[in-house]
Design a protein around this motif. Sequence first.
Motif, PDB file in Angstrom:
ATOM      1  N   ASN A 298       0.803  -1.217   0.000  1.00 32.35           N
ATOM      2  CA  ASN A 298       0.000   0.000   0.000  1.00 32.35           C
ATOM      3  C   ASN A 298       0.837   1.270   0.000  1.00 32.35           C
ATOM      4  OD1 ASN A 298      -2.318  -1.524   0.097  1.00 32.35           O
ATOM      5  ND2 ASN A 298      -2.462  -1.473   2.320  1.00 32.35           N
ATOM      6  N   GLU A 299       2.135   1.134  -0.149  1.00 34.12           N
ATOM      7  CA  GLU A 299       2.981   2.320  -0.144  1.00 34.12           C
ATOM      8  C   GLU A 299       2.655   3.224  -1.333  1.00 34.12           C
ATOM      9  OE1 GLU A 299       7.056   1.307   0.103  1.00 34.12           O
ATOM     10  OE2 GLU A 299       6.883   0.282   2.024  1.00 34.12           O
ATOM     11  N   ALA A 300       2.640   4.521  -1.064  1.00 34.94           N
ATOM     12  CA  ALA A 300       2.293   5.495  -2.108  1.00 34.94           C
ATOM     13  C   ALA A 300       3.311   5.447  -3.245  1.00 34.94           C
ATOM     14  CB  ALA A 300       2.235   6.891  -1.519  1.00 34.94           C
ATOM     15  N   ALA A 301       2.803   5.454  -4.465  1.00 33.15           N
ATOM     16  CA  ALA A 301       3.680   5.385  -5.632  1.00 33.15           C
ATOM     17  C   ALA A 301       3.963   6.776  -6.207  1.00 33.15           C
ATOM     18  CB  ALA A 301       3.054   4.500  -6.706  1.00 33.15           C
ATOM     19  N   HIS A 302       3.190   7.754  -5.767  1.00 29.18           N
ATOM     20  CA  HIS A 302       3.330   9.090  -6.314  1.00 29.18           C
ATOM     21  C   HIS A 302       3.784  10.075  -5.249  1.00 29.18           C
ATOM     22  CE1 HIS A 302       0.665   7.027  -9.181  1.00 29.18           C
ATOM     23  NE2 HIS A 302       1.268   7.778 -10.082  1.00 29.18           N
ATOM     24  N   SER A 303       4.195  11.239  -5.703  1.00 27.65           N
ATOM     25  CA  SER A 303       4.748  12.241  -4.791  1.00 27.65           C
ATOM     26  C   SER A 303       3.643  13.029  -4.099  1.00 27.65           C
ATOM     27  CB  SER A 303       5.647  13.210  -5.556  1.00 27.65           C
ATOM     28  OG  SER A 303       4.874  13.964  -6.472  1.00 27.65           O
ATOM     29  N   GLU A 305       3.395  16.139  -4.153  1.00 28.95           N
ATOM     30  CA  GLU A 305       2.964  17.200  -5.064  1.00 28.95           C
ATOM     31  C   GLU A 305       1.798  16.729  -5.933  1.00 28.95           C
ATOM     32  OE1 GLU A 305       6.088  16.407  -4.413  1.00 28.95           O
ATOM     33  OE2 GLU A 305       6.586  18.240  -3.308  1.00 28.95           O
ATOM     34  N   GLN A 306       1.856  15.452  -6.365  1.00 28.05           N
ATOM     35  CA  GLN A 306       0.763  14.926  -7.180  1.00 28.05           C
ATOM     36  C   GLN A 306      -0.519  14.789  -6.363  1.00 28.05           C
ATOM     37  OE1 GLN A 306       3.361  11.665  -8.533  1.00 28.05           O
ATOM     38  NE2 GLN A 306       2.601  12.074 -10.593  1.00 28.05           N
ATOM     39  N   TYR A 307      -0.362  14.354  -5.100  1.00 28.12           N
ATOM     40  CA  TYR A 307      -1.537  14.240  -4.244  1.00 28.12           C
ATOM     41  C   TYR A 307      -2.080  15.613  -3.865  1.00 28.12           C
ATOM     42  CZ  TYR A 307      -0.277   9.313  -3.740  1.00 28.12           C
ATOM     43  OH  TYR A 307       0.021   7.998  -3.990  1.00 28.12           O
ATOM     44  N   LEU A 308      -1.204  16.616  -3.790  1.00 24.81           N
ATOM     45  CA  LEU A 308      -1.639  17.975  -3.478  1.00 24.81           C
ATOM     46  C   LEU A 308      -2.593  18.495  -4.548  1.00 24.81           C
ATOM     47  CD1 LEU A 308      -1.504  20.524  -1.765  1.00 24.81           C
ATOM     48  CD2 LEU A 308       0.592  21.164  -2.985  1.00 24.81           C
ATOM     49  N   LYS A 309      -2.335  18.113  -5.790  1.00 28.82           N
ATOM     50  CA  LYS A 309      -3.215  18.536  -6.879  1.00 28.82           C
ATOM     51  C   LYS A 309      -4.631  18.001  -6.677  1.00 28.82           C
ATOM     52  CE  LYS A 309       0.514  18.734 -10.303  1.00 28.82           C
ATOM     53  NZ  LYS A 309       1.054  18.125 -11.547  1.00 28.82           N
ATOM     54  N   ILE A 310      -4.719  16.818  -6.054  1.00 29.43           N
ATOM     55  CA  ILE A 310      -6.046  16.229  -5.810  1.00 29.43           C
ATOM     56  C   ILE A 310      -6.695  16.870  -4.590  1.00 29.43           C
ATOM     57  CG2 ILE A 310      -7.278  14.098  -5.247  1.00 29.43           C
ATOM     58  CD1 ILE A 310      -5.139  12.555  -6.752  1.00 29.43           C
ATOM     59  N   TYR A 329      -9.953  10.647  -9.622  1.00 21.84           N
ATOM     60  CA  TYR A 329      -8.608  11.218  -9.755  1.00 21.84           C
ATOM     61  C   TYR A 329      -7.537  10.169  -9.426  1.00 21.84           C
ATOM     62  CZ  TYR A 329     -10.472  15.994 -10.065  1.00 21.84           C
ATOM     63  OH  TYR A 329     -11.126  17.136 -10.469  1.00 21.84           O
ATOM     64  N   PHE A 330      -7.756   9.423  -8.322  1.00 19.90           N
ATOM     65  CA  PHE A 330      -6.794   8.381  -7.955  1.00 19.90           C
ATOM     66  C   PHE A 330      -6.795   7.249  -8.983  1.00 19.90           C
ATOM     67  CE2 PHE A 330      -7.119  10.371  -3.743  1.00 19.90           C
ATOM     68  CZ  PHE A 330      -5.781  10.427  -3.402  1.00 19.90           C
ATOM     69  N   ASP A 331      -7.958   6.999  -9.570  1.00 23.23           N
ATOM     70  CA  ASP A 331      -8.051   5.956 -10.586  1.00 23.23           C
ATOM     71  C   ASP A 331      -7.170   6.306 -11.785  1.00 23.23           C
ATOM     72  OD1 ASP A 331      -9.239   3.499 -11.520  1.00 23.23           O
ATOM     73  OD2 ASP A 331     -10.333   4.718 -12.970  1.00 23.23           O
ATOM     74  N   VAL A 332      -7.111   7.578 -12.132  1.00 23.96           N
ATOM     75  CA  VAL A 332      -6.241   8.028 -13.223  1.00 23.96           C
ATOM     76  C   VAL A 332      -4.767   7.742 -12.889  1.00 23.96           C
ATOM     77  CG1 VAL A 332      -5.391  10.059 -14.459  1.00 23.96           C
ATOM     78  CG2 VAL A 332      -7.843   9.784 -14.044  1.00 23.96           C
ATOM     79  N   LEU A 333      -4.406   7.845 -11.608  1.00 25.52           N
ATOM     80  CA  LEU A 333      -3.034   7.554 -11.173  1.00 25.52           C
ATOM     81  C   LEU A 333      -2.742   6.057 -11.073  1.00 25.52           C
ATOM     82  CD1 LEU A 333      -2.595  10.170  -8.275  1.00 25.52           C
ATOM     83  CD2 LEU A 333      -1.828  10.366 -10.647  1.00 25.52           C
ATOM     84  N   GLY A 334      -3.774   5.239 -11.271  1.00 25.15           N
ATOM     85  CA  GLY A 334      -3.588   3.786 -11.159  1.00 25.15           C
ATOM     86  C   GLY A 334      -3.560   3.322  -9.718  1.00 25.15           C
ATOM     87  N   GLU A 335      -4.248   4.074  -8.822  1.00 25.00           N
ATOM     88  CA  GLU A 335      -4.275   3.723  -7.403  1.00 25.00           C
ATOM     89  C   GLU A 335      -5.715   3.694  -6.901  1.00 25.00           C
ATOM     90  OE1 GLU A 335      -0.015   5.630  -5.953  1.00 25.00           O
ATOM     91  OE2 GLU A 335      -1.866   6.790  -5.671  1.00 25.00           O
ATOM     92  N   THR A 360       2.570   4.017   5.892  1.00 27.07           N
ATOM     93  CA  THR A 360       2.404   4.276   4.458  1.00 27.07           C
ATOM     94  C   THR A 360       1.491   5.483   4.216  1.00 27.07           C
ATOM     95  OG1 THR A 360       0.538   2.733   4.336  1.00 27.07           O
ATOM     96  CG2 THR A 360       2.720   1.842   3.874  1.00 27.07           C
ATOM     97  N   ALA A 361       1.168   6.223   5.269  1.00 22.41           N
ATOM     98  CA  ALA A 361       0.286   7.389   5.123  1.00 22.41           C
ATOM     99  C   ALA A 361       1.000   8.526   4.395  1.00 22.41           C
ATOM    100  CB  ALA A 361      -0.172   7.873   6.496  1.00 22.41           C
ATOM    101  N   SER A 362       0.231   9.255   3.590  1.00 20.48           N
ATOM    102  CA  SER A 362       0.712  10.508   2.988  1.00 20.48           C
ATOM    103  C   SER A 362      -0.020  11.649   3.676  1.00 20.48           C
ATOM    104  CB  SER A 362       0.433  10.527   1.488  1.00 20.48           C
ATOM    105  OG  SER A 362       1.186   9.540   0.825  1.00 20.48           O
ATOM    106  N   GLN A 363       0.736  12.621   4.169  1.00 24.99           N
ATOM    107  CA  GLN A 363       0.152  13.758   4.878  1.00 24.99           C
ATOM    108  C   GLN A 363       0.353  15.011   4.040  1.00 24.99           C
ATOM    109  OE1 GLN A 363       0.644  13.672   9.113  1.00 24.99           O
ATOM    110  NE2 GLN A 363       0.795  15.879   9.263  1.00 24.99           N
ATOM    111  N   ILE A 364      -0.751  15.622   3.620  1.00 27.45           N
ATOM    112  CA  ILE A 364      -0.715  16.763   2.706  1.00 27.45           C
ATOM    113  C   ILE A 364      -1.334  17.969   3.387  1.00 27.45           C
ATOM    114  CG2 ILE A 364      -1.229  17.520   0.364  1.00 27.45           C
ATOM    115  CD1 ILE A 364       0.221  14.820   0.476  1.00 27.45           C
TER     116      ILE A 364
END
Length: 448
Positions: A298-303, A305-310, A329-335, A360-364
């Motif tokens: 489940n580790e994030a594959a994107h940065s 910055e990409q999640y910030l756009k969402i 939006y996440f589906d477009v990233l393949g997640e 594996t959390a992303s904090q934005i």
Amino acid sequence: MKAVKVLFALSVLSSFYCRQVTPVLQAAVEVVSFGIDVYSFFDSILGEDEDKSPPPPIEYDRIINRISEKIEASTDTVVFKIELQSYISELRDVALTVKQLLAEMMDIVTAKSKEKREEYQRRFRGNYRQHQTKLYRIKNLLAFKIDVSGISNTLLALIANEFECGMTKLEEFQNYYMTLVSDVVALSLLNERLEEKSLYNDTLASWKTATRSLYTDFEKQKSNCKAKFFGLIKKNFDKINDPSQLYQSNQNRYPYKATDVLFLSGSYCVWNLKNYNNILKKMHERTFTYVVINENKNEAAHSREQYLKITSTTQFRDCLEDTGKIISYFDVLGEDLIFWLMFPQDISDKFRILLDQNSTASQINHVQDGTEYTTILYVRAQDIEVNSTLTLADFDTVFNEDTVEEPSGLKTWQFWAIIGGSALVLIITITIIVAKIYKKCRESRFDY
């Protein structure tokens, strides 16, 4: 003779490493190494070989310090429930015997004369022979079947059960037990050095096999505990409400799993995937607590910055309506989005976000309409063989917005409304009175 023993010791150690070195083999090497050191040291200070040169003082200090540490550690307290007390009494007896024999080993090392040293050697051999059977039982004591409360199991399994499979406690017990084994190995090899006919090679080989077997037993027990992980952590989750205590308990009991605790008591937007077993949630006293069990996949594959756009496209108060848009939006990233938490930073003191170091959390963090928000999200890589997209129906959504409570009594607007109303009534009343007086005055003048 000494050269032969040292060569054999080296061959034993190298035989471990000629295979693929596993943690079990490596730990076994460390257990027997103290015994080999003891044998080598005593071989250098005992006997009549005039060609031997006495070991330097630093070697005396080293062996004395190690024996002192062993004596101190040999009777460390291990606490169990009363049901197991009678079954671990034998282990306690072994520990006390080890302490006694280590003290006698120390006497041999520190003896001031040859006569005293020989006297201490005879005493050690006599006591060792008296307790040898008890000491050797430590090889298989953990595998003995025991009946406790109608349950028949090995002593090791029952001890793990008493610890509720808490891995930290189980590791502490393993270290305690294997330290005793290491001591007994050293005592056995010293006894062989003092015997007229030494069976050093056979004794060392026997302890090598026993040590590896014991470590294997411990590893199997740990694996059995890990297999019960979800049931154990759920029990822990249901029992503990304080977020910090829950987090620390998870860290101590299950260090092999990265677990996060998210405690929510304020305004927040939450989406969590329904059919995802790695999220536990409960409501207690109007607060939500989530435990998220991290998985490597489940580790994030994107940065960020990409999640910030969402996250920056999401309106906090449109929490319930925005879910489908964000999923796409996440589906477009393949997640796949697993979990989403969004809250205003100015009320962050109402939240306890406790993340494992391997989370594996992303904090934005982002600003929207002049307000700063924090979003914590978990994702997983989509299975490329499955062409299905998550929908709103796959998520539980929760939106909570705290309202500012007015103080008891009159509200501000009510107070000013009353003041304004009273003033208006007063003005009207005065106007009416003045009008009546004026009217009377006019009437009086005309009558005159």
